[in-house]
Design an enzyme around this catalytic site. Sequence first.
Site, mmCIF file in Angstrom:
data_model
loop_
_atom_site.group_PDB
_atom_site.id
_atom_site.type_symbol
_atom_site.label_atom_id
_atom_site.label_comp_id
_atom_site.label_asym_id
_atom_site.label_seq_id
_atom_site.Cartn_x
_atom_site.Cartn_y
_atom_site.Cartn_z
ATOM 1 N N GLU A 211 30.536 40.106 38.743
ATOM 2 C CA GLU A 211 29.757 39.491 39.816
ATOM 3 C C GLU A 211 28.257 39.683 39.585
ATOM 4 O O GLU A 211 27.454 38.750 39.718
ATOM 5 C CB GLU A 211 30.118 40.123 41.176
ATOM 6 C CG GLU A 211 31.539 39.870 41.642
ATOM 7 C CD GLU A 211 32.479 41.007 41.274
ATOM 8 O OE1 GLU A 211 32.346 41.568 40.154
ATOM 9 O OE2 GLU A 211 33.349 41.335 42.097
ATOM 10 N N GLY A 266 29.123 55.684 41.426
ATOM 11 C CA GLY A 266 28.502 54.498 42.023
ATOM 12 C C GLY A 266 28.206 54.676 43.496
ATOM 13 O O GLY A 266 27.092 54.415 43.970
ATOM 14 N N LYS A 511 38.650 44.686 38.934
ATOM 15 C CA LYS A 511 37.726 44.106 37.953
ATOM 16 C C LYS A 511 38.516 43.482 36.802
ATOM 17 O O LYS A 511 38.215 42.376 36.349
ATOM 18 C CB LYS A 511 36.775 45.175 37.407
ATOM 19 C CG LYS A 511 35.815 45.725 38.447
ATOM 20 C CD LYS A 511 34.789 46.671 37.827
ATOM 21 C CE LYS A 511 33.868 47.260 38.877
ATOM 22 N NZ LYS A 511 32.791 48.071 38.339
HETATM 23 C C1 G6Q Z 1 31.560 52.965 43.285
HETATM 24 C C2 G6Q Z 1 32.479 52.038 42.637
HETATM 25 C C3 G6Q Z 1 32.088 50.590 42.669
HETATM 26 C C4 G6Q Z 1 30.932 50.240 41.727
HETATM 27 C C5 G6Q Z 1 30.847 48.718 41.626
HETATM 28 C C6 G6Q Z 1 29.696 48.258 40.766
HETATM 29 O O1 G6Q Z 1 31.735 54.160 43.338
HETATM 30 O O2 G6Q Z 1 32.816 52.454 41.390
HETATM 31 O O3 G6Q Z 1 31.774 50.178 43.964
HETATM 32 O O4 G6Q Z 1 29.749 50.785 42.193
HETATM 33 O O5 G6Q Z 1 32.047 48.216 41.142
HETATM 34 O O6 G6Q Z 1 29.782 48.811 39.485
HETATM 35 P P1 G6Q Z 1 28.562 48.742 38.523
HETATM 36 O O7 G6Q Z 1 27.451 49.510 39.108
HETATM 37 O O8 G6Q Z 1 29.038 49.308 37.207
HETATM 38 O O9 G6Q Z 1 28.175 47.291 38.398
#
Ligand code: G6Q
Length: 552
Positions: A211, A266, A511
């Site tokens: 995305e 994240g 994903k």
């Molecule tokens: C957070 C998760 C998830 C992640 C997103 C974006 O703890 O792992 O919400 O932050 O999928 O991932 P990226 O920062 O790698 O784009």
Amino acid sequence: MSTLTLSPAWQALAHHYPTLASRHLRDLFADDPDRFKRFSLQAGPLFLDYSKNRITEETLTLLLALARQADLPGAIEHLFAGEKVNVTEHRAALHMALRNPGPDPMAADGRDVMPEVRRVLAHMRRFSEAVRRGAWQGYTGLPMTDVVHIGIGGSDLGPAMVTRALDADCDSVRVHFVSNVDGADLGRTLQRLRPEQTLFIIASKTFTTQETLLNAHSARDWFLAQARDTAHVARHFVAVSTNADAVSRFGIDPENMFEFWDWVGGRYSLWSAIGLPIALAVGMERFEALLAGAHALDLHFRHSPLERNMPVLLGLIGIWYVNFFGAQTHALLPYDQGLVHFVSHIQQVAMESNGKGVTRRGEPVDYATCPVIWGGPGTNGQHAYFQLLHQGTPFVPADFLAPITSRMPLGDHHRVLLSNFLAQPEALLQGKTTAEARAELLQTGLQGSALEQLLPHKCFPGNRPSSTLMFQQLDPHTLGALIALYEHRTFVQSVIWDINAFDQWGVELGKALARNLLPELSGQPPQHPHDASTAGLIRHVTERLQSPEGSS
Ligand code: G6Q
């Protein structure tokens, strides 16, 4: 049964439960005039009243025994010592280092991370100050007026929530957030902007998230449609990531990359350069105040005895409801419009961290783990789902949050807000007995069968527990403390449930699934067979994608 549910501390709580299950909060308050004093606590800028919970001193003693049995103090030390607590990804979870202001080292896997943390903070300061005072110019020599932060999940929810919460302090560039791959999100945002005065932050820990990368490419196309020359990208695109190679492949100058590290999860990353849009919106001083507030809670969590430790108490009371009362949800009800996105962020922190069904060693659990976290700002919810809180059948413990003074005072608004904030938990506690409801109805002149028919609908069981969190104002320092409180509360629960709070294989699955299915929407054969429903839906979509009139 698992060793946890068979353990002495768990069994003691199970035996204790029936005595509390049959007692009304009205009686607990009647029995103990000191209950508010006994069950309230200050931590940094946060005041917690937990007296409206269905607990006694004995309950707390037993819950604390459960915490000691799980060696919670040891787990806290392992966390702060930077040990690889994320056992499936072999990583530390050292987000506390990002908000550690002092000279002391903090090590992840034996290596002091503080020099790198300080280097990136200094980079953020230089950059955000240059943009905010107009010294960072776009390709036509004009200053930036708008910043578009592109990221999703942990790379979006935290900074978006904080920026919104601090909007009273937004005094420079306008900051927008784009997360959804639905083109309407980016499309609507760009409609209002001028490429020559727009700065994009591409925020992705992995820099592989579909995305975010698609939104980033579309943003670049939009920019280049006017700027024409790819050399201009450097003045308008910066990245926040752990993946320097992918960032430079995208065409972003490594000079304009803000680094963070694999020991930052994240959903715990708003304290890192993922918080750059916050610094751009409100300035680096306020961003550092946010970090300082979180640090104050870190110190409280690490050093306070368990029985006076706010994240510990909130975590244990949550366990009491989930595992002994059978609560399946937990409501967060902030009475502050600035906290409109707070629930979404904490929902991710809690549900992505503790939404697990196996222990750290991979054994299935035989007890409930994370409840559904939901809610929204008061007073709006009072005109909607509060009906269920007052009279519905699910058991829903709730946290009520409010500032004592408003950052945007307007007439009598805040006093009205606070009166609602104080009245709701009281009503949930007290309920309304049949006798009270009957007396009220009689006063309105109703009697006889009309009264009897209405009566059951006008009764409220009460005995519905809540915790109340108050703070002077929702300033950056307080907000930092508040977020850290819920982070640590989540960790406490993970320790009791013996689960890894720092991986997210369910999110990773999502994903991969979309990546595999995407080619089929362009007519390519499936990589693996689908169930009949999914296969039918794919056919339904592709037929109509090929023929826009919808004829099949
Ligand atoms: C957070 C998760 C998830 C992640 C997103 C974006 O703890 O792992 O919400 O932050 O999928 O991932 P990226 O920062 O790698 O784009």
